[in-house]
Design an enzyme around this catalytic site. Sequence first.
Site, mmCIF file in Angstrom:
data_model
loop_
_atom_site.group_PDB
_atom_site.id
_atom_site.type_symbol
_atom_site.label_atom_id
_atom_site.label_comp_id
_atom_site.label_asym_id
_atom_site.label_seq_id
_atom_site.Cartn_x
_atom_site.Cartn_y
_atom_site.Cartn_z
ATOM 1 C CB CYS A 96 2.938 -30.802 -40.201
ATOM 2 S SG CYS A 96 2.205 -29.162 -40.181
ATOM 3 C CG HIS A 97 5.802 -33.932 -40.910
ATOM 4 N ND1 HIS A 97 5.867 -32.564 -41.068
ATOM 5 C CD2 HIS A 97 5.809 -34.459 -42.175
ATOM 6 C CE1 HIS A 97 5.914 -32.269 -42.359
ATOM 7 N NE2 HIS A 97 5.883 -33.403 -43.053
ATOM 8 N N GLY A 98 3.492 -35.178 -36.831
ATOM 9 C CA GLY A 98 3.300 -35.968 -35.619
ATOM 10 C C GLY A 98 4.391 -35.845 -34.577
#
Length: 244
Positions: free
Chosen positions: A208-210
């Site tokens: 999703c956001h690494g």
Amino acid sequence: SSKLVVGEKHINFTMNSALRAATRLAPRAARSSAFASSKVFTPAPVRVFSTQHTQHNDELGSVDHGYTDERVDKVAEPDRRAFSYLMLSSVRFAYASFARVMVVKFVSSMSATADVLAMASAEFDIGEIKEGTTITVKWRGKPVFIRHRTPEEIATEAAVPMSHLRDQEADDERTHKPQWLIVLGICTHLGCVPINNAGDYHGWFCPCHGSHYDISGRIRKGPAPLNLEIPPYKFLEDTKILIG
């Protein structure tokens, strides 16, 4: 002769009137003299003040004797006294029992139900998990990662310097047994579920956001502020655990 008769009648009438007037005035004169004599010769009553004197209803001009008639004599009527005490005690006991039942019901309504208690803990057999692999189980509706770590993975994670970690925790602080790592499968950034055996550190990766986690579940890269959470658990046997 007629004048003499008239004169006699007049005298008789006058005498009769005088007698009637004397008869009427005699009782009043007697009462006045008696009252005067009583005032003169009767001594004044002595007033005695006492705190022990109790006026009754008849002394106050009342004819209602209900209070006196219905009053329980504690000495002369011990049976009525015992009955009164019994009734009073029974009523108080009933009130106390009712209050106890209400408190018990209120406390019971706040307790967890059977299905909630069943979900509070879960038992898992981990004997078939091979080294280097991870399985995902469900506890309280949340994913839990259980990884059977190899000796090389344990040594690698133990050698990581604390200065390289954002949320500094040693590897041995996150496990009960070094070969078994058990963490909640929820990213500490926004609650996504990371992917197993992925990322730059071969642990978990949140697409999703690494965010990247190592094989100890510690955040190594990305926006997540904290390591993966360790749920409460214990070993029932060498290959059986109880989470919760």
